[in-house]
Design a protein around this motif. Sequence first.
Motif, short mmCIF file in Angstrom:
data_model
loop_
_atom_site.label_atom_id
_atom_site.label_comp_id
_atom_site.label_asym_id
_atom_site.label_seq_id
_atom_site.Cartn_x
_atom_site.Cartn_y
_atom_site.Cartn_z
N ALA B 33 14.85 7.13 -5.70
CA ALA B 33 15.14 6.87 -7.02
C ALA B 33 14.11 6.48 -8.22
O ALA B 33 14.24 5.29 -8.24
CB ALA B 33 16.47 5.79 -7.08
N CYS B 34 13.62 7.27 -8.69
CA CYS B 34 12.39 7.04 -9.56
C CYS B 34 12.41 7.82 -10.91
O CYS B 34 11.73 7.58 -11.72
CB CYS B 34 11.15 7.33 -8.77
N GLY B 35 13.15 8.94 -10.80
CA GLY B 35 13.39 9.71 -12.14
C GLY B 35 12.38 10.83 -12.36
O GLY B 35 12.79 12.15 -11.65
N ASP B 36 11.06 10.83 -12.34
CA ASP B 36 10.32 11.67 -12.73
C ASP B 36 9.38 12.28 -11.64
O ASP B 36 8.14 13.08 -11.58
CB ASP B 36 9.52 11.55 -13.92
N GLY B 37 9.50 11.71 -10.29
CA GLY B 37 8.59 12.06 -9.26
C GLY B 37 7.30 11.34 -9.21
O GLY B 37 6.76 11.68 -8.20
N ALA B 38 7.36 10.19 -10.05
CA ALA B 38 5.80 9.52 -10.09
C ALA B 38 5.70 8.81 -8.91
O ALA B 38 4.64 8.73 -8.30
CB ALA B 38 5.74 8.65 -11.19
N CYS B 39 6.80 7.95 -8.46
CA CYS B 39 6.57 7.22 -7.29
C CYS B 39 6.48 8.09 -6.12
O CYS B 39 5.42 7.40 -5.35
CB CYS B 39 8.37 6.52 -6.88
N GLU B 40 6.99 9.26 -6.01
CA GLU B 40 6.67 9.84 -4.71
C GLU B 40 5.11 10.50 -4.80
O GLU B 40 4.42 10.43 -3.76
CB GLU B 40 7.40 11.38 -4.66
N ARG B 41 4.74 10.65 -6.00
CA ARG B 41 3.31 11.04 -6.13
C ARG B 41 2.49 10.02 -5.78
O ARG B 41 1.44 10.02 -4.76
CB ARG B 41 3.04 11.29 -7.38
N VAL B 42 2.87 8.77 -6.02
CA VAL B 42 1.98 7.60 -5.69
C VAL B 42 2.12 7.45 -4.23
O VAL B 42 1.02 7.15 -3.65
CB VAL B 42 2.15 6.11 -6.53
N GLN B 43 3.33 7.28 -3.81
CA GLN B 43 3.48 7.16 -2.46
C GLN B 43 3.04 8.11 -1.17
O GLN B 43 2.84 7.84 -0.30
CB GLN B 43 5.10 6.95 -2.01
N LEU B 44 2.73 9.41 -1.78
CA LEU B 44 2.24 10.44 -1.05
C LEU B 44 0.68 10.46 -1.09
O LEU B 44 -0.07 11.21 -0.57
CB LEU B 44 2.72 11.75 -1.18
N SER B 45 0.16 9.66 -2.27
CA SER B 45 -1.33 9.72 -2.13
C SER B 45 -2.09 9.08 -1.02
O SER B 45 -1.56 8.29 -0.37
CB SER B 45 -1.52 8.99 -3.55
N GLY B 52 -4.29 3.44 8.09
CA GLY B 52 -3.11 4.06 8.49
C GLY B 52 -1.87 3.28 8.44
O GLY B 52 -0.67 3.76 8.88
N VAL B 53 -2.07 2.12 7.74
CA VAL B 53 -0.81 1.25 7.75
C VAL B 53 -0.16 1.41 6.28
O VAL B 53 -0.96 1.51 5.27
CB VAL B 53 -1.17 -0.18 7.85
N PRO B 54 1.09 1.86 5.90
CA PRO B 54 1.40 2.21 4.79
C PRO B 54 1.29 0.84 3.89
O PRO B 54 1.82 -0.19 4.34
CB PRO B 54 3.04 2.71 4.97
N VAL B 55 1.10 0.98 2.47
CA VAL B 55 1.03 -0.12 1.72
C VAL B 55 2.21 -0.81 1.57
O VAL B 55 2.40 -2.08 1.50
CB VAL B 55 0.46 0.33 0.38
N ALA B 56 3.42 -0.22 1.68
CA ALA B 56 4.67 -0.60 1.49
C ALA B 56 5.11 -1.59 2.67
O ALA B 56 5.72 -2.60 2.57
CB ALA B 56 5.81 0.48 1.34
N PHE B 57 4.50 -1.08 3.92
CA PHE B 57 4.50 -2.04 5.08
C PHE B 57 4.04 -3.41 4.91
O PHE B 57 4.60 -4.29 5.18
CB PHE B 57 4.53 -1.29 6.24
N LEU B 58 2.98 -3.43 4.19
CA LEU B 58 2.09 -4.62 3.88
C LEU B 58 2.97 -5.42 3.08
O LEU B 58 3.14 -6.67 3.18
CB LEU B 58 0.81 -4.28 3.49
N GLY B 59 3.44 -4.83 2.16
CA GLY B 59 4.45 -5.52 1.26
C GLY B 59 5.70 -6.20 1.98
O GLY B 59 6.02 -7.33 1.72
N VAL B 60 6.36 -5.56 2.90
CA VAL B 60 7.40 -6.06 3.69
C VAL B 60 6.95 -7.20 4.26
O VAL B 60 7.62 -8.42 4.46
CB VAL B 60 7.90 -5.00 4.73
N VAL B 61 5.60 -6.97 4.99
CA VAL B 61 5.05 -8.35 5.88
C VAL B 61 4.94 -9.55 4.84
O VAL B 61 5.25 -10.62 5.01
CB VAL B 61 4.11 -7.77 6.50
N GLY B 62 4.20 -9.19 3.70
CA GLY B 62 3.77 -10.22 2.83
C GLY B 62 4.96 -11.02 2.31
O GLY B 62 5.02 -12.11 2.31
N TYR B 63 6.02 -10.17 1.70
CA TYR B 63 7.12 -10.81 1.14
C TYR B 63 8.05 -11.47 2.17
O TYR B 63 8.68 -12.61 2.00
CB TYR B 63 8.06 -9.76 0.69
#
Lengths: 221, 159
Positions: B33-45, B52-63
């Motif tokens: 749910a991002c609107g213009d696809g920019a989130c997907e562009r960032v997430q697939l970069s 090899g570890v997704p940055v989002a997973f690092l966020g899960v661990v950190g938070y």
Amino acid sequence: MAGSLKPFYIGLGVIALAGATLIYAARGRGGEITDVDVPPVAPGGAVFEGHVIGSDSAPVTIIEYADFECPACAQFAILTGPDIKQRLVATGQVRWIFRDLPLSMHRNTMSAHHAAQCAGEQGRFWEMHDQIFFNHGRWVPERRPERALRDLAHAILVDRGRYDECMSSNRYMPRLRQLQADAAARGISSTPTFEIGGQRVSGALHYDELKRLVDRAAAAR
Amino acid sequence: MTHRMASAALALLGLLVSLYLWLWKTGALGLLACGDGACERVQLSPYAQIAGVPVAFLGVVGYFAILAVSLAGLQEPLVRRRWPTDAIVIMAGIGVAFSAYLTYLEAAVIQAWCRWCIVSAVIIVAILAAGIVGQRGLTPPAPRTSPSTPPPPPGPPAS
């Protein structure tokens, strides 16, 4: 202390529950189904039918409208595509048509679609299709993606001279423009969009969702 | 201890955002749910994962770590201790630096703005601010004195 924190813990619980509910609800988002009267595109007609795999006698035809730079299309191609090819196309249940729908919002997509057409000219469209989707990171961020696309094409052993000549000629641009216009005439503005029998659905479907629609279309024949 | 409650609530929000992005990355969710696809562009970069570890997973661990320390710091044995707040500040400081790097990548390299990443950046800055405010509110640790330590010998008389 614990007693005074009770409202705080309740608040945290509410936030956690609301967040979990929203994330759970997002699981199936993108699968809104509408009934449509799908106008056929005759092979060899004015509009290119699309790139086809599967048996002509398959009971169900699926048309995919996709943009090579669209992340959801890449997600679908990577996560669901292999299952579809092995379990639906190879078993004769589905004839799959890929129709290019380069969206104007994407900077490099036209080059990618044109590269795929040029590979298709040498019978390598599907190999290039996979290369483009599986290697988004190599060409999407580029300001000039042609070199990265060329490397991808070379990796699937296209004839370099013919590929380069095709790319520099821009000869498939009219086809791509025509496909864009055809999709617009059908009211399709987002990717990926699928036409399965008489139904249209948008979003990166999971295999199970797609299989359910295929079974429904087969049963309705 | 209001700052620990604030950091716990913010860390929970950050955890949910990171979890959402990570689940999308694993393919468990349909569309972002991002609107213009920019989130997907960032997430697939290629910058959306490190070794090899997704940055989002690092966020899960950190938070999750910040949430755990914040909640632990609200419990009676630790409520007057200083270290939970210090730990929150250190973790949030690392998070802010990492978010700044990711924001730079979005602006200068990927050239797309992921709204959820911006939300996460705001949350981690707010956690750091809450931690710093909390540190100021806490009394500094008293200097250690041992009753068995003999008093220092008297020095020479002042001239």
